[in-house]
Design a protein around this motif. Structure first.
Motif, PDB file in Angstrom:
ATOM      1  N   GLN A  32      -1.442  -3.150   9.169  1.00  0.00           N
ATOM      2  CA  GLN A  32      -0.755  -2.083   9.913  1.00  0.00           C
ATOM      3  C   GLN A  32      -0.287  -0.983   8.963  1.00  0.00           C
ATOM      4  O   GLN A  32      -0.439   0.213   9.256  1.00  0.00           O
ATOM      5  CB  GLN A  32       0.432  -2.671  10.670  1.00  0.00           C
ATOM      6  N   ASN A  33       0.294  -1.383   7.852  1.00  0.00           N
ATOM      7  CA  ASN A  33       0.736  -0.392   6.860  1.00  0.00           C
ATOM      8  C   ASN A  33      -0.443   0.410   6.321  1.00  0.00           C
ATOM      9  O   ASN A  33      -0.360   1.633   6.146  1.00  0.00           O
ATOM     10  CB  ASN A  33       1.442  -1.095   5.701  1.00  0.00           C
ATOM     11  N   ALA A  34      -1.553  -0.302   6.072  1.00  0.00           N
ATOM     12  CA  ALA A  34      -2.736   0.363   5.512  1.00  0.00           C
ATOM     13  C   ALA A  34      -3.323   1.360   6.510  1.00  0.00           C
ATOM     14  O   ALA A  34      -3.764   2.450   6.123  1.00  0.00           O
ATOM     15  CB  ALA A  34      -3.779  -0.676   5.119  1.00  0.00           C
ATOM     16  N   ARG A  35      -3.344   0.992   7.787  1.00  0.00           N
ATOM     17  CA  ARG A  35      -3.890   1.913   8.805  1.00  0.00           C
ATOM     18  C   ARG A  35      -3.058   3.190   8.879  1.00  0.00           C
ATOM     19  O   ARG A  35      -3.611   4.285   9.019  1.00  0.00           O
ATOM     20  CB  ARG A  35      -3.909   1.226  10.170  1.00  0.00           C
ATOM     21  N   ARG A  36      -1.748   3.061   8.814  1.00  0.00           N
ATOM     22  CA  ARG A  36      -0.890   4.257   8.853  1.00  0.00           C
ATOM     23  C   ARG A  36      -1.195   5.171   7.672  1.00  0.00           C
ATOM     24  O   ARG A  36      -1.271   6.399   7.826  1.00  0.00           O
ATOM     25  CB  ARG A  36       0.582   3.846   8.847  1.00  0.00           C
ATOM     26  N   ALA A  63       4.449  -6.070   2.257  1.00  0.00           N
ATOM     27  CA  ALA A  63       4.255  -7.009   3.366  1.00  0.00           C
ATOM     28  C   ALA A  63       4.051  -8.422   2.832  1.00  0.00           C
ATOM     29  O   ALA A  63       3.475  -8.620   1.763  1.00  0.00           O
ATOM     30  CB  ALA A  63       3.056  -6.595   4.215  1.00  0.00           C
ATOM     31  N   GLU A  64       4.513  -9.398   3.642  1.00  0.00           N
ATOM     32  CA  GLU A  64       4.302 -10.802   3.295  1.00  0.00           C
ATOM     33  C   GLU A  64       3.001 -11.331   3.880  1.00  0.00           C
ATOM     34  O   GLU A  64       2.405 -12.255   3.331  1.00  0.00           O
ATOM     35  CB  GLU A  64       5.483 -11.652   3.804  1.00  0.00           C
ATOM     36  N   CYS A 111       0.860  -1.188   0.000  1.00  0.00           N
ATOM     37  CA  CYS A 111       0.000   0.000   0.000  1.00  0.00           C
ATOM     38  C   CYS A 111       0.889   1.227   0.000  1.00  0.00           C
ATOM     39  O   CYS A 111       2.095   1.141   0.266  1.00  0.00           O
ATOM     40  CB  CYS A 111      -0.940   0.005   1.214  1.00  0.00           C
ATOM     41  N   ALA A 112       0.296   2.369  -0.295  1.00  0.00           N
ATOM     42  CA  ALA A 112       1.055   3.614  -0.338  1.00  0.00           C
ATOM     43  C   ALA A 112       1.636   3.926   1.037  1.00  0.00           C
ATOM     44  O   ALA A 112       1.024   3.669   2.065  1.00  0.00           O
ATOM     45  CB  ALA A 112       0.161   4.756  -0.806  1.00  0.00           C
ATOM     46  N   ARG A 113       2.833   4.464   1.036  1.00  0.00           N
ATOM     47  CA  ARG A 113       3.527   4.782   2.280  1.00  0.00           C
ATOM     48  C   ARG A 113       2.869   5.973   2.970  1.00  0.00           C
ATOM     49  O   ARG A 113       2.405   6.909   2.307  1.00  0.00           O
ATOM     50  CB  ARG A 113       4.998   5.062   1.990  1.00  0.00           C
ATOM     51  N   ALA A 114       2.854   5.937   4.280  1.00  0.00           N
ATOM     52  CA  ALA A 114       2.154   6.958   5.066  1.00  0.00           C
ATOM     53  C   ALA A 114       2.788   8.339   4.960  1.00  0.00           C
ATOM     54  O   ALA A 114       2.134   9.344   5.260  1.00  0.00           O
ATOM     55  CB  ALA A 114       2.078   6.528   6.530  1.00  0.00           C
TER      56      ALA A 114
END
Length: 334
Positions: free
Chosen positions: A318-322, A310-311, A298-301
């Protein structure tokens, strides 16, 4: 008297044949456009209306003497300053027209292609549109259909005669396509178990996902990993193509319900066609994907345009929530 008469005759000949007659312009060389099927009256009127000649009368007289009105040839002719009537007429009679250099920008839909070409070439936009919808012609000529024909066009520089027809333009695009698809590239596509059109389709998704050169092979690897595992691609850009709105900043759950073969949240595999015309960099990213075990990104925060990979789905969440919190902080709802 003989010397004077002879001198006057020589001067008259020089004035009609060789005296510079093309008008100078502060914008550089001028161009004479002669449309396909146009006759001498149209050429004569264009020269006068655009004030391309200092003395149109001498050129018209010479053109009539050399029977140019019966041999008008279409094209885009560069009228360099200092050109005399004889040289200009020789160029027109021989059909030595100038070529048009232009850049084909990436496009998402066929009308965008026809508009680009009609702005650069004489090619009839209606004829080009009809050809792009002629399934039998496309299959016979290019082994493509009305959907996959968009894989024929590589964004980038092109050069063509201005009076190029719609059919000739398609053949020119096909020649550019063949030059790109070397034996080595075709072998790489085979090793990935992808056809040439499928490489274009996947590259179009990668291209819409990121403009970052470093991320493209990594994203290509993610999608290839998902394809090998039989997972849905779940590519947001394909949804935006389906709903016809690439200006959306956030994809909503209701977007994922759209009934379209381009909805990769509902349908497995690649969509039936590209969502944009893939450029060389994106194509090579698919043909040379990064080797990894990532299944998500996903796009970086930090909104830098790069992506977080992510694997596992838990790590991806977690990446998506940020990233979602970053959009929330900016008030981006859609």
């Amino acid at each position: 008297m003989l010397l004077l008469t002879g001198g006057a005759a020589l001067y008259g000949a020089w004035r009609v044949l060789w005296q510079p007659n093309v008008a100078e312009s502060p914008y550089g060389a001028a161009y004479l456009y002669i449309r396909t099927g146009a006759g001498w009256p149209a050429v004569r009127d264009s020269l006068r209306r655009q004030e391309l000649l200092r003395d149109p009368g001498t050129f018209e007289w010479l053109a009539t003497q050399r029977e140019y009105p019966a041999h008008v040839r279409p094209g885009r002719y560069r009228l360099a300053p200092g050109l005399g009537n004889a040289a200009l007429l020789e160029m027109l009679l021989a059909g030595r027209q100038d070529t048009v250099a232009f850049t084909l920008d990436a496009f998402k839909y066929k009308p965008q292609l026809t508009r680009q070409i009609s702005r650069q070439l004489e090619a009839d936009s209606l004829e080009l549109r009809r050809l792009l919808q002629n399934n039998a012609y496309l299959r016979r000529r290019y082994q493509l259909d009305t959907t996959t024909i968009l894989t024929l066009f590589l964004p980038g520089p092109y050069r063509a005669f201005w009076n190029t027809s719609a059919r000739t333009f398609l053949d020119s695009a096909a020649a550019t396509h063949r030059r790109f698809w070397t034996a080595q590239r075709r072998q790489r596509a085979d090793s990935l178990q992808l056809t040439v059109p499928e490489v274009h389709v996947l590259a179009s998704i990668v291209q819409r996902e990121t403009a970052k050169k470093e991320d493209k092979p990594v994203i290509a690897g993610v999608y290839l990993n998902r394809l090998r595992r039989g997972m849905r691609l779940q590519a947001d850009p394909t949804l935006l193509w389906a709903i016809g709105n690439f200006g959306v900043k956030r994809v909503l759950n209701r977007d994922k319900l759209v009934d379209s073969p381009y909805n990769t949240y509902r349908h497995k595999g690649l969509p039936p066609g590209p969502i944009t015309s893939a450029n060389r960099q994106s194509l090579d990213a698919v043909l040379r994907p990064a080797a990894h075990r990532y299944l998500f990104f996903c796009a970086r925060a930090d909104l830098s345009g790069f992506s977080d990979f992510a694997e596992t789905y838990a790590e991806h969440r977690q990446n998506a929530r940020r990233y979602q919190h970053a959009l929330d902080s900016l008030g981006v709802k859609r």
